[in-house]
Design an enzyme around this catalytic site. Sequence first.
Site, PDB file in Angstrom:
ATOM      1  N   SER A 212       0.840  -1.196   0.000  1.00 52.09           N
ATOM      2  CA  SER A 212       0.000   0.000   0.000  1.00 52.09           C
ATOM      3  C   SER A 212       0.874   1.244   0.000  1.00 52.09           C
ATOM      4  CB  SER A 212      -0.906   0.016   1.226  1.00 52.09           C
ATOM      5  OG  SER A 212      -0.134   0.193   2.389  1.00 52.09           O
ATOM      6  N   LYS A 213       0.214   2.389  -0.008  1.00 53.84           N
ATOM      7  CA  LYS A 213       0.929   3.661  -0.094  1.00 53.84           C
ATOM      8  C   LYS A 213       1.962   3.820   1.011  1.00 53.84           C
ATOM      9  CE  LYS A 213      -2.646   2.892  -0.905  1.00 53.84           C
ATOM     10  NZ  LYS A 213      -3.659   2.171  -0.193  1.00 53.84           N
ATOM     11  N   ARG A 214       1.657   3.282   2.166  1.00 49.98           N
ATOM     12  CA  ARG A 214       2.596   3.508   3.261  1.00 49.98           C
ATOM     13  C   ARG A 214       3.920   2.772   3.063  1.00 49.98           C
ATOM     14  NH1 ARG A 214       2.470  -0.813   6.694  1.00 49.98           N
ATOM     15  NH2 ARG A 214       0.747  -2.250   6.317  1.00 49.98           N
ATOM     16  N   HIS A 215       3.992   1.914   2.047  1.00 53.58           N
ATOM     17  CA  HIS A 215       5.255   1.258   1.728  1.00 53.58           C
ATOM     18  C   HIS A 215       6.041   2.098   0.723  1.00 53.58           C
ATOM     19  CE1 HIS A 215       2.914  -2.450   2.910  1.00 53.58           C
ATOM     20  NE2 HIS A 215       3.970  -2.514   3.676  1.00 53.58           N
ATOM     21  N   GLY A 216       5.491   3.272   0.375  1.00 55.62           N
ATOM     22  CA  GLY A 216       6.136   4.083  -0.646  1.00 55.62           C
ATOM     23  C   GLY A 216       5.309   4.031  -1.909  1.00 55.62           C
TER      24      GLY A 216
END
Length: 455
Positions: A212-216
């Site tokens: 997801s976005k929080r992984h970049g």
Amino acid sequence: MKDSSPDRKPRVRFAPSPTGHLHVGGARTALFNWLFARRHGGSFILRIEDSDLKRSDPALSRRILEELGWLGLDWDEGPSYQSERFARYRELAERLRDRGLAYREDSPGGGRALIYRVPEGEVEFRDLVYGPITVSTAEIKDIVLIKSDGAPAYNFACAVDDHDMKVDHVIRGDDHLPNTPKQILLWRALEWEPPSFAHLPLILGPDRAPLSKRHGAASVDAFRRDGFLPSGLRNYLALLGWSPGDDREVLATEELIAEFSLERVIKRAAIFDYRKLEWINSQHLRRLPPARQAELLGEYLKAEEGLERADRRLLTAVAEVMGERTRTLRDFSVKGGYFFRDDFEYDPEATARHWKGAATAELLSRLKTVFAGCERFTAEELEKALRSLVEEMGVKGGEVIHPLRVALTGMSVSPGIFETMTVLGRERVLARLDRALTRIKENGGSGEDATVPSQ
RNA sequence: GGCCCCAUCGUCUAGUGGUUAGGACACAGGCCUUUCAAGCCUGCAGCACGGGUUCGACUCCCGUUGGGGUCACCA
């Protein structure tokens, strides 16, 4: 013998819901469908699953289409929109109710839903990736066909559309595995022969949680902005859950198409590795002729940065000297921004390390004289000139080259110094020597900033 | 929790009963060298565990553990 090769030209589809950017997981699913279609001369169909009245946004649909296009996944039919087919779903649902297979149910919030009554028994099917799967219908609750707001529910719309579009291979993420028995039940209730199914393992983040976005970066758009090439991203994504069976890692799209087969799709979820993507991308970048790199770089810099100096001639020259040192298009400006702008900053660590006050000022002005005197501004001639100065001064080449590099680029790292100079050209080189000289004098001959990080 | 799926170096993977378990990314060292890359060479590192089956298991079966998916009138 398991063989997923279709006997006729297959029809596959990618059916995103317009709820955001095209995610890498969706992109990989689209890619596998596209590769399968291209491999077997079939059709890749696009369908927008916008049956949810509340969450549908035409702008998001366009964005996904655009991102798919950027990735190079051209479709043969569509896009079709579920929102335009409500009458069809309703008609089929009513038909099931007429036959006693579905019933109505009042919703607490108003309206009436049509629900399919799941019969007792088992559903068996053979997934092209996972093999035979059997599920007891005791595990399946009755399936909503038409929601009380009149919109079709996912599983029903999906089955109806796949049938109407003559889709014969459903290739999708394995988060849909539990939906498959439900859809097969629906296909049979409608008296249709279900298609083949192939489920792809999911893509996870480094912490094994869904990417997801929080992984970049996690969307196609983010990778585009990071300067990745469509062919590099396609290559990397293809290798997530699939391999050609030999040791090849860098494959052109034509090779991907020629080699692709569902039998070689792995069952285990894969963790997204940004570093390997970068490496794959660098390989694709390197295989492009400088002129093509320049073209892509120009488009990229124009879209993502506001570069002033970016004519084709300069771009091509930069591509020629920077090509081996970059992994993405963004790298060109990160590592070679000084080629495009004259007002670059001097890296404090670089000046501290290579500029030694008055002595450097003396050196740079002598270099200026020498370079100004060169007949032709070529790498050979410039090197010859510099080497003779080095000999005359009785120093090592590096003692001249390093301070010069900082003066011309503001950095201690760059392509070969002579190549760099020819790309910049006589005028800019001399101007930069002047600028560096001024800078050194401003700093009381120290050539350093007031605060120098000591290490 | 029920149901389903999965399990080879840190990561991506090759492997389908007998291999020194191969490759790639990353990492470390070396060569090259005006810096950084690239390139080349070398190194580090793996079959989750326990039972079976078998002359022989990474490969087949069962279990354990671990991970994931899914159980919506969301798709």
